[in-house]
Design a protein around this motif. Sequence first.
Motif, PDB file in Angstrom:
ATOM      1  N   ALA A  13      -5.884  22.380 -15.884  1.00 32.41           N
ATOM      2  CA  ALA A  13      -5.013  21.284 -16.539  1.00 32.41           C
ATOM      3  C   ALA A  13      -4.538  22.285 -18.365  1.00 32.41           C
ATOM      4  CB  ALA A  13      -6.347  19.823 -16.689  1.00 32.41           C
ATOM      5  N   VAL A  14      -5.108  22.493 -19.253  1.00 36.59           N
ATOM      6  CA  VAL A  14      -5.018  23.172 -20.231  1.00 36.59           C
ATOM      7  C   VAL A  14      -3.191  23.969 -19.733  1.00 36.59           C
ATOM      8  CG1 VAL A  14      -5.139  24.366 -22.046  1.00 36.59           C
ATOM      9  CG2 VAL A  14      -6.742  23.127 -21.168  1.00 36.59           C
ATOM     10  N   VAL A  15      -3.398  24.626 -18.958  1.00 34.59           N
ATOM     11  CA  VAL A  15      -2.145  25.935 -18.783  1.00 34.59           C
ATOM     12  C   VAL A  15      -1.156  24.736 -18.529  1.00 34.59           C
ATOM     13  CG1 VAL A  15      -1.633  27.223 -17.100  1.00 34.59           C
ATOM     14  CG2 VAL A  15      -3.981  28.117 -18.397  1.00 34.59           C
ATOM     15  N   GLU A  16      -1.287  24.184 -17.125  1.00 36.29           N
ATOM     16  CA  GLU A  16      -0.715  23.467 -16.851  1.00 36.29           C
ATOM     17  C   GLU A  16       0.677  22.500 -18.095  1.00 36.29           C
ATOM     18  OE1 GLU A  16       2.143  22.164 -13.784  1.00 36.29           O
ATOM     19  OE2 GLU A  16       0.924  23.591 -13.375  1.00 36.29           O
ATOM     20  N   ARG A  17      -0.621  21.755 -18.461  1.00 34.51           N
ATOM     21  CA  ARG A  17       0.069  20.847 -20.368  1.00 34.51           C
ATOM     22  C   ARG A  17       1.060  22.054 -21.034  1.00 34.51           C
ATOM     23  NH1 ARG A  17      -3.314  16.695 -23.886  1.00 34.51           N
ATOM     24  NH2 ARG A  17      -0.811  15.962 -24.929  1.00 34.51           N
ATOM     25  N   ALA A  18       0.518  22.709 -21.011  1.00 28.00           N
ATOM     26  CA  ALA A  18       1.107  24.061 -22.228  1.00 28.00           C
ATOM     27  C   ALA A  18       2.493  24.714 -21.136  1.00 28.00           C
ATOM     28  CB  ALA A  18       0.451  25.598 -22.878  1.00 28.00           C
ATOM     29  N   LEU A  19       2.552  24.944 -20.120  1.00 27.68           N
ATOM     30  CA  LEU A  19       3.836  25.041 -19.595  1.00 27.68           C
ATOM     31  C   LEU A  19       4.508  24.072 -19.018  1.00 27.68           C
ATOM     32  CD1 LEU A  19       2.167  27.240 -16.182  1.00 27.68           C
ATOM     33  CD2 LEU A  19       3.324  28.622 -18.148  1.00 27.68           C
ATOM     34  N   ILE A  20       3.607  23.276 -19.117  1.00 33.78           N
ATOM     35  CA  ILE A  20       5.359  21.679 -19.090  1.00 33.78           C
ATOM     36  C   ILE A  20       5.609  21.428 -20.416  1.00 33.78           C
ATOM     37  CG2 ILE A  20       5.231  19.468 -18.868  1.00 33.78           C
ATOM     38  CD1 ILE A  20       3.445  19.467 -16.446  1.00 33.78           C
ATOM     39  N   ALA A  21       4.779  21.761 -21.469  1.00 30.93           N
ATOM     40  CA  ALA A  21       5.858  21.656 -22.721  1.00 30.93           C
ATOM     41  C   ALA A  21       6.685  22.680 -23.092  1.00 30.93           C
ATOM     42  CB  ALA A  21       4.520  21.529 -23.944  1.00 30.93           C
ATOM     43  N   LEU A  22       6.029  24.431 -22.921  1.00 26.97           N
ATOM     44  CA  LEU A  22       7.728  25.365 -22.300  1.00 26.97           C
ATOM     45  C   LEU A  22       8.755  25.000 -22.188  1.00 26.97           C
ATOM     46  CD1 LEU A  22       7.674  28.176 -23.624  1.00 26.97           C
ATOM     47  CD2 LEU A  22       6.539  28.846 -21.112  1.00 26.97           C
ATOM     48  N   GLU A  44      18.600  32.687 -30.947  1.00 24.47           N
ATOM     49  CA  GLU A  44      17.900  32.227 -32.047  1.00 24.47           C
ATOM     50  C   GLU A  44      17.382  31.095 -32.037  1.00 24.47           C
ATOM     51  OE1 GLU A  44      15.851  33.322 -35.703  1.00 24.47           O
ATOM     52  OE2 GLU A  44      16.519  34.281 -35.143  1.00 24.47           O
ATOM     53  N   ILE A  45      18.372  30.223 -31.456  1.00 25.42           N
ATOM     54  CA  ILE A  45      17.437  28.802 -31.671  1.00 25.42           C
ATOM     55  C   ILE A  45      15.954  28.616 -30.670  1.00 25.42           C
ATOM     56  CG2 ILE A  45      18.100  26.190 -30.562  1.00 25.42           C
ATOM     57  CD1 ILE A  45      20.941  26.948 -31.733  1.00 25.42           C
ATOM     58  N   CYS A  46      16.470  29.338 -29.225  1.00 21.87           N
ATOM     59  CA  CYS A  46      15.184  29.549 -28.745  1.00 21.87           C
ATOM     60  C   CYS A  46      13.780  30.101 -29.158  1.00 21.87           C
ATOM     61  CB  CYS A  46      15.660  30.163 -27.466  1.00 21.87           C
ATOM     62  SG  CYS A  46      16.753  29.145 -26.231  1.00 21.87           S
ATOM     63  N   PHE A  47      14.482  30.937 -30.127  1.00 24.11           N
ATOM     64  CA  PHE A  47      12.931  31.967 -30.679  1.00 24.11           C
ATOM     65  C   PHE A  47      12.305  30.842 -31.440  1.00 24.11           C
ATOM     66  CE2 PHE A  47      14.826  35.600 -27.956  1.00 24.11           C
ATOM     67  CZ  PHE A  47      13.608  36.662 -28.056  1.00 24.11           C
ATOM     68  N   ARG A  48      13.133  30.297 -32.373  1.00 21.36           N
ATOM     69  CA  ARG A  48      12.542  29.287 -33.408  1.00 21.36           C
ATOM     70  C   ARG A  48      11.794  28.417 -32.773  1.00 21.36           C
ATOM     71  NH1 ARG A  48      17.337  29.123 -37.341  1.00 21.36           N
ATOM     72  NH2 ARG A  48      17.763  27.131 -35.215  1.00 21.36           N
ATOM     73  N   ALA A  49      12.125  27.455 -31.593  1.00 21.95           N
ATOM     74  CA  ALA A  49      11.893  26.692 -30.861  1.00 21.95           C
ATOM     75  C   ALA A  49      10.304  27.339 -30.430  1.00 21.95           C
ATOM     76  CB  ALA A  49      12.438  26.249 -29.653  1.00 21.95           C
ATOM     77  N   LEU A  50      10.201  28.401 -29.223  1.00 24.27           N
ATOM     78  CA  LEU A  50       9.100  28.764 -28.883  1.00 24.27           C
ATOM     79  C   LEU A  50       8.366  29.261 -30.232  1.00 24.27           C
ATOM     80  CD1 LEU A  50      11.031  30.468 -25.876  1.00 24.27           C
ATOM     81  CD2 LEU A  50       9.118  28.312 -25.831  1.00 24.27           C
ATOM     82  N   ALA A  51       8.845  30.019 -31.225  1.00 30.35           N
ATOM     83  CA  ALA A  51       8.169  30.522 -32.295  1.00 30.35           C
ATOM     84  C   ALA A  51       7.067  29.975 -32.481  1.00 30.35           C
ATOM     85  CB  ALA A  51       8.210  31.420 -33.365  1.00 30.35           C
ATOM     86  N   GLU A  52       6.934  28.310 -32.782  1.00 26.20           N
ATOM     87  CA  GLU A  52       6.546  27.122 -33.424  1.00 26.20           C
ATOM     88  C   GLU A  52       5.079  27.551 -33.056  1.00 26.20           C
ATOM     89  OE1 GLU A  52       8.786  24.007 -34.086  1.00 26.20           O
ATOM     90  OE2 GLU A  52      10.690  25.202 -35.343  1.00 26.20           O
ATOM     91  N   HIS A  53       5.276  27.120 -31.494  1.00 26.84           N
ATOM     92  CA  HIS A  53       4.631  27.062 -30.657  1.00 26.84           C
ATOM     93  C   HIS A  53       3.112  27.739 -30.158  1.00 26.84           C
ATOM     94  CE1 HIS A  53       5.400  22.448 -30.696  1.00 26.84           C
ATOM     95  NE2 HIS A  53       6.249  22.793 -30.736  1.00 26.84           N
ATOM     96  N   ARG A  54       3.905  29.166 -30.111  1.00 26.34           N
ATOM     97  CA  ARG A  54       3.173  30.556 -30.281  1.00 26.34           C
ATOM     98  C   ARG A  54       2.887  30.596 -28.013  1.00 26.34           C
ATOM     99  NH1 ARG A  54      -1.411  32.423 -33.903  1.00 26.34           N
ATOM    100  NH2 ARG A  54       0.180  32.882 -35.642  1.00 26.34           N
ATOM    101  N   TYR A  55       3.951  29.754 -27.686  1.00 31.81           N
ATOM    102  CA  TYR A  55       4.295  30.472 -26.376  1.00 31.81           C
ATOM    103  C   TYR A  55       3.649  31.869 -25.724  1.00 31.81           C
ATOM    104  CZ  TYR A  55       5.723  25.355 -26.159  1.00 31.81           C
ATOM    105  OH  TYR A  55       5.689  24.070 -25.913  1.00 31.81           O
ATOM    106  N   GLY A  56       4.675  32.715 -26.648  1.00 31.20           N
ATOM    107  CA  GLY A  56       4.048  34.436 -26.432  1.00 31.20           C
ATOM    108  C   GLY A  56       2.790  34.126 -26.172  1.00 31.20           C
ATOM    109  N   ARG A  57       2.402  33.827 -26.468  1.00 32.72           N
ATOM    110  CA  ARG A  57       0.764  33.960 -26.866  1.00 32.72           C
ATOM    111  C   ARG A  57       0.144  33.827 -25.745  1.00 32.72           C
ATOM    112  NH1 ARG A  57      -2.323  36.011 -32.087  1.00 32.72           N
ATOM    113  NH2 ARG A  57      -0.193  36.933 -33.089  1.00 32.72           N
ATOM    114  N   LEU A  58       0.541  32.102 -25.241  1.00 34.48           N
ATOM    115  CA  LEU A  58       0.385  32.201 -24.151  1.00 34.48           C
ATOM    116  C   LEU A  58       0.728  32.508 -23.110  1.00 34.48           C
ATOM    117  CD1 LEU A  58      -0.751  29.516 -22.014  1.00 34.48           C
ATOM    118  CD2 LEU A  58       1.511  28.109 -22.690  1.00 34.48           C
TER     119      LEU A  58
END
Length: 130
Positions: A13-22, A44-58
Amino acid sequence: LHHFGSRAGLVHAVVERALIALEEDVARALVIGEGEKDPAAILEICFRALAEHRYGRLIAWLALAEIDERKVMSRIGAVVELVHGIRARRFAEVGGDCPPLEDTANVVMLASFALLGDSICGQTLRQVMP
């Protein structure tokens, strides 16, 4: 655990929620950057948006954990389609032929690898760079 049945259900459930948010954050960043003519600025706009939530680590965690990769990677298809739609509109505006969907998928894949690397070790590398 009562609501999810097990630890695995809770993790799912946590992974699913994070992927939807991503997916939503990537789509939002692409829409915001759609008026941009420079592809580097859109990234650059995409990188900034994704870096704020640390999706790469996910994504790195999902790659290392025993999570069903097909389900995780199927979400990338929606991003590829969104990016390809933007590219097709841009090429149509200038009267050119849009590259094939496979080309867009490769661009998204390379950008994803760059994001993943940046989110895992980018801060450390920037600190040691002259």
